[in-house]
Design a protein around this motif. Sequence first.
Motif, mmCIF file in Angstrom:
data_model
loop_
_atom_site.group_PDB
_atom_site.id
_atom_site.type_symbol
_atom_site.label_atom_id
_atom_site.label_comp_id
_atom_site.label_asym_id
_atom_site.label_seq_id
_atom_site.Cartn_x
_atom_site.Cartn_y
_atom_site.Cartn_z
ATOM 1 N N TRP A 15 33.067 46.828 39.872
ATOM 2 C CA TRP A 15 33.262 46.772 38.421
ATOM 3 C C TRP A 15 32.647 48.000 37.758
ATOM 4 O O TRP A 15 33.244 48.600 36.869
ATOM 5 C CB TRP A 15 32.657 45.487 37.867
ATOM 6 N N LEU A 18 34.735 51.306 38.114
ATOM 7 C CA LEU A 18 35.994 51.485 37.392
ATOM 8 C C LEU A 18 35.847 52.560 36.321
ATOM 9 O O LEU A 18 34.857 52.576 35.587
ATOM 10 C CB LEU A 18 36.424 50.179 36.732
ATOM 11 N N ASP A 20 36.345 54.673 32.834
ATOM 12 C CA ASP A 20 36.472 54.253 31.442
ATOM 13 C C ASP A 20 37.925 54.272 30.978
ATOM 14 O O ASP A 20 38.278 53.624 30.003
ATOM 15 C CB ASP A 20 35.638 55.163 30.541
ATOM 16 N N ALA A 21 38.773 55.017 31.682
ATOM 17 C CA ALA A 21 40.183 55.107 31.307
ATOM 18 C C ALA A 21 40.907 53.774 31.446
ATOM 19 O O ALA A 21 42.011 53.612 30.943
ATOM 20 C CB ALA A 21 40.880 56.166 32.162
ATOM 21 N N CYS A 22 40.290 52.816 32.129
ATOM 22 C CA CYS A 22 40.925 51.491 32.260
ATOM 23 C C CYS A 22 41.044 50.817 30.901
ATOM 24 O O CYS A 22 41.922 49.996 30.701
ATOM 25 C CB CYS A 22 40.123 50.606 33.208
ATOM 26 N N GLY A 23 40.179 51.162 29.983
ATOM 27 C CA GLY A 23 40.259 50.626 28.628
ATOM 28 C C GLY A 23 39.829 49.175 28.529
ATOM 29 O O GLY A 23 39.664 48.474 29.513
ATOM 30 N N ASP A 24 39.644 48.741 27.317
ATOM 31 C CA ASP A 24 39.192 47.375 27.082
ATOM 32 C C ASP A 24 40.322 46.369 27.245
ATOM 33 O O ASP A 24 40.075 45.188 27.446
ATOM 34 C CB ASP A 24 38.590 47.251 25.675
ATOM 35 N N ALA A 26 42.665 46.332 29.621
ATOM 36 C CA ALA A 26 43.152 46.159 30.988
ATOM 37 C C ALA A 26 42.711 44.806 31.544
ATOM 38 O O ALA A 26 41.635 44.317 31.229
ATOM 39 C CB ALA A 26 42.627 47.276 31.884
ATOM 40 N N ILE A 28 42.250 42.416 35.127
ATOM 41 C CA ILE A 28 41.980 42.535 36.549
ATOM 42 C C ILE A 28 42.640 41.354 37.252
ATOM 43 O O ILE A 28 42.314 40.210 36.970
ATOM 44 C CB ILE A 28 40.457 42.515 36.831
ATOM 45 N N ARG A 44 39.242 39.164 30.864
ATOM 46 C CA ARG A 44 39.914 40.262 31.557
ATOM 47 C C ARG A 44 40.287 39.930 32.994
ATOM 48 O O ARG A 44 40.888 40.748 33.669
ATOM 49 C CB ARG A 44 39.026 41.497 31.523
ATOM 50 N N HIS A 45 39.912 38.753 33.483
ATOM 51 C CA HIS A 45 40.193 38.387 34.875
ATOM 52 C C HIS A 45 41.292 37.343 34.948
ATOM 53 O O HIS A 45 41.228 36.315 34.277
ATOM 54 C CB HIS A 45 38.921 37.854 35.541
#
Length: 102
Positions: A15, A18, A20-24, A26, A28, A44-45
């Motif tokens: 975790w 990951l 920061d480009a994954c953004g809020d 995204a 999982i 987010r899961h």
Amino acid sequence: MVAGDCSEFAARCLWDALPDACGDGAIILGDSWAAYAAVVPEARHVACGKGEGMRCHVERFWCMVRQRRSRFVRKSLSFSKCEENHVAALWDFIQHYNASLR
């Protein structure tokens, strides 16, 4: 990528790794592994089973790794018991794979 066991510590390392480009926004996708539920925020899961077809990209990637690098097939002659060699070979494969996508 994080190489480790199925512990909450390994999930936390993944975790934290990951970008920061994954953004809020995204999400999982994962299985019902208890460590994911402990580490990834609930919003987010998404836990999904193999039969749902949502993890097919991940399953296909690992199938491709095993096909292209015999080191990851336990019964091959090139199988190595050294964890550092496995991690280095996996990083090498991922770097070459990502470079081929460009």
